[in-house]
Design a protein around this motif. Sequence first.
Motif, PDB file in Angstrom:
ATOM      1  N   LEU A  69      -3.042  21.019  -0.853  1.00 32.63           N
ATOM      2  CA  LEU A  69      -2.314  20.315  -1.907  1.00 32.63           C
ATOM      3  C   LEU A  69      -2.486  18.802  -1.767  1.00 32.63           C
ATOM      4  O   LEU A  69      -2.782  18.103  -2.742  1.00 32.63           O
ATOM      5  CB  LEU A  69      -0.840  20.700  -1.846  1.00 32.63           C
ATOM      6  CG  LEU A  69       0.027  20.451  -3.057  1.00 32.63           C
ATOM      7  CD1 LEU A  69      -0.504  21.211  -4.258  1.00 32.63           C
ATOM      8  CD2 LEU A  69       1.448  20.867  -2.769  1.00 32.63           C
ATOM      9  N   ILE A  70      -2.344  18.291  -0.556  1.00 28.57           N
ATOM     10  CA  ILE A  70      -2.493  16.856  -0.316  1.00 28.57           C
ATOM     11  C   ILE A  70      -3.935  16.422  -0.531  1.00 28.57           C
ATOM     12  O   ILE A  70      -4.208  15.414  -1.203  1.00 28.57           O
ATOM     13  CB  ILE A  70      -2.007  16.499   1.104  1.00 28.57           C
ATOM     14  CG1 ILE A  70      -0.508  16.756   1.231  1.00 28.57           C
ATOM     15  CG2 ILE A  70      -2.319  15.052   1.440  1.00 28.57           C
ATOM     16  CD1 ILE A  70       0.002  16.688   2.661  1.00 28.57           C
ATOM     17  N   GLY A  71      -4.877  17.173   0.016  1.00 26.79           N
ATOM     18  CA  GLY A  71      -6.291  16.814  -0.117  1.00 26.79           C
ATOM     19  C   GLY A  71      -6.780  16.844  -1.551  1.00 26.79           C
ATOM     20  O   GLY A  71      -7.511  15.949  -1.991  1.00 26.79           O
ATOM     21  N   SER A  72      -6.385  17.864  -2.298  1.00 34.18           N
ATOM     22  CA  SER A  72      -6.820  17.940  -3.695  1.00 34.18           C
ATOM     23  C   SER A  72      -6.174  16.843  -4.527  1.00 34.18           C
ATOM     24  O   SER A  72      -6.798  16.314  -5.455  1.00 34.18           O
ATOM     25  CB  SER A  72      -6.516  19.315  -4.279  1.00 34.18           C
ATOM     26  OG  SER A  72      -5.123  19.552  -4.295  1.00 34.18           O
ATOM     27  N   GLY A  73      -4.933  16.480  -4.197  1.00 34.53           N
ATOM     28  CA  GLY A  73      -4.290  15.375  -4.907  1.00 34.53           C
ATOM     29  C   GLY A  73      -4.976  14.052  -4.657  1.00 34.53           C
ATOM     30  O   GLY A  73      -5.184  13.254  -5.576  1.00 34.53           O
ATOM     31  N   LEU A  74      -5.357  13.809  -3.402  1.00 32.72           N
ATOM     32  CA  LEU A  74      -6.096  12.582  -3.094  1.00 32.72           C
ATOM     33  C   LEU A  74      -7.448  12.560  -3.785  1.00 32.72           C
ATOM     34  O   LEU A  74      -7.888  11.522  -4.287  1.00 32.72           O
ATOM     35  CB  LEU A  74      -6.266  12.444  -1.582  1.00 32.72           C
ATOM     36  CG  LEU A  74      -5.025  12.066  -0.791  1.00 32.72           C
ATOM     37  CD1 LEU A  74      -5.296  12.158   0.705  1.00 32.72           C
ATOM     38  CD2 LEU A  74      -4.561  10.681  -1.165  1.00 32.72           C
ATOM     39  N   LEU A  75      -8.107  13.710  -3.832  1.00 28.77           N
ATOM     40  CA  LEU A  75      -9.412  13.791  -4.486  1.00 28.77           C
ATOM     41  C   LEU A  75      -9.299  13.566  -5.993  1.00 28.77           C
ATOM     42  O   LEU A  75     -10.125  12.868  -6.592  1.00 28.77           O
ATOM     43  CB  LEU A  75     -10.055  15.148  -4.194  1.00 28.77           C
ATOM     44  CG  LEU A  75     -11.481  15.332  -4.657  1.00 28.77           C
ATOM     45  CD1 LEU A  75     -12.400  14.352  -3.935  1.00 28.77           C
ATOM     46  CD2 LEU A  75     -11.932  16.752  -4.413  1.00 28.77           C
ATOM     47  N   MET A  76      -8.256  14.126  -6.619  1.00 29.94           N
ATOM     48  CA  MET A  76      -8.064  13.906  -8.056  1.00 29.94           C
ATOM     49  C   MET A  76      -7.798  12.436  -8.362  1.00 29.94           C
ATOM     50  O   MET A  76      -8.340  11.884  -9.325  1.00 29.94           O
ATOM     51  CB  MET A  76      -6.895  14.759  -8.565  1.00 29.94           C
ATOM     52  CG  MET A  76      -7.255  16.171  -8.868  1.00 29.94           C
ATOM     53  SD  MET A  76      -5.912  17.039  -9.677  1.00 29.94           S
ATOM     54  CE  MET A  76      -4.970  17.592  -8.271  1.00 29.94           C
ATOM     55  N   SER A  77      -6.961  11.799  -7.552  1.00 27.15           N
ATOM     56  CA  SER A  77      -6.666  10.385  -7.778  1.00 27.15           C
ATOM     57  C   SER A  77      -7.914   9.528  -7.577  1.00 27.15           C
ATOM     58  O   SER A  77      -8.153   8.578  -8.336  1.00 27.15           O
ATOM     59  CB  SER A  77      -5.551   9.927  -6.841  1.00 27.15           C
ATOM     60  OG  SER A  77      -4.358  10.596  -7.148  1.00 27.15           O
ATOM     61  N   LEU A  78      -8.701   9.855  -6.575  1.00 27.47           N
ATOM     62  CA  LEU A  78      -9.940   9.114  -6.341  1.00 27.47           C
ATOM     63  C   LEU A  78     -10.922   9.303  -7.488  1.00 27.47           C
ATOM     64  O   LEU A  78     -11.557   8.345  -7.946  1.00 27.47           O
ATOM     65  CB  LEU A  78     -10.569   9.545  -5.017  1.00 27.47           C
ATOM     66  CG  LEU A  78     -11.869   8.854  -4.636  1.00 27.47           C
ATOM     67  CD1 LEU A  78     -11.621   7.377  -4.355  1.00 27.47           C
ATOM     68  CD2 LEU A  78     -12.488   9.526  -3.438  1.00 27.47           C
TER      69      LEU A  78
END
Length: 137
Positions: A69-78
């Motif tokens: 959840l955290i990793g995919s959120g960071l990837l989406m924001s990036l």
Amino acid sequence: MDSVILKTAIRFLMPLILLSSVFLFLRGHNEPGGGFVGGLMASGAIALYAITHSAAAARQVVRVPHRILIGSGLLMSLCSGLLPLLLGRPFLTGMWTTITTTGFGKIHLGTPLLFDLGVFCVVTGVTLVFVFSLLEE
């Protein structure tokens, strides 16, 4: 916790809190709300469920591990910031497109929505890490 009243109340309140979380998330572009507040509301609903049932039961409700959840959120924001760079615009420039559907009419989608979705996922994941670690101690 073994309160029948609290368990029954959470069973009815959890969907309402999650629905209000989605509402706050979607209205965050023009008025107060957005990914941060929506993520806090969603993690608050799951925290209430974890308090009344158990952290293991709440993890099964979430179904997505907090690291993903955290990793995919960071990837989406990036990705929402890098997409304008690929088209020769400054970092985090808002880009919009319109999609026409039969049921909803015209829907305006853009990179700010993707950024807010990433923030929503990161805030929910990090808050659930705190909640689950406190409940499991």
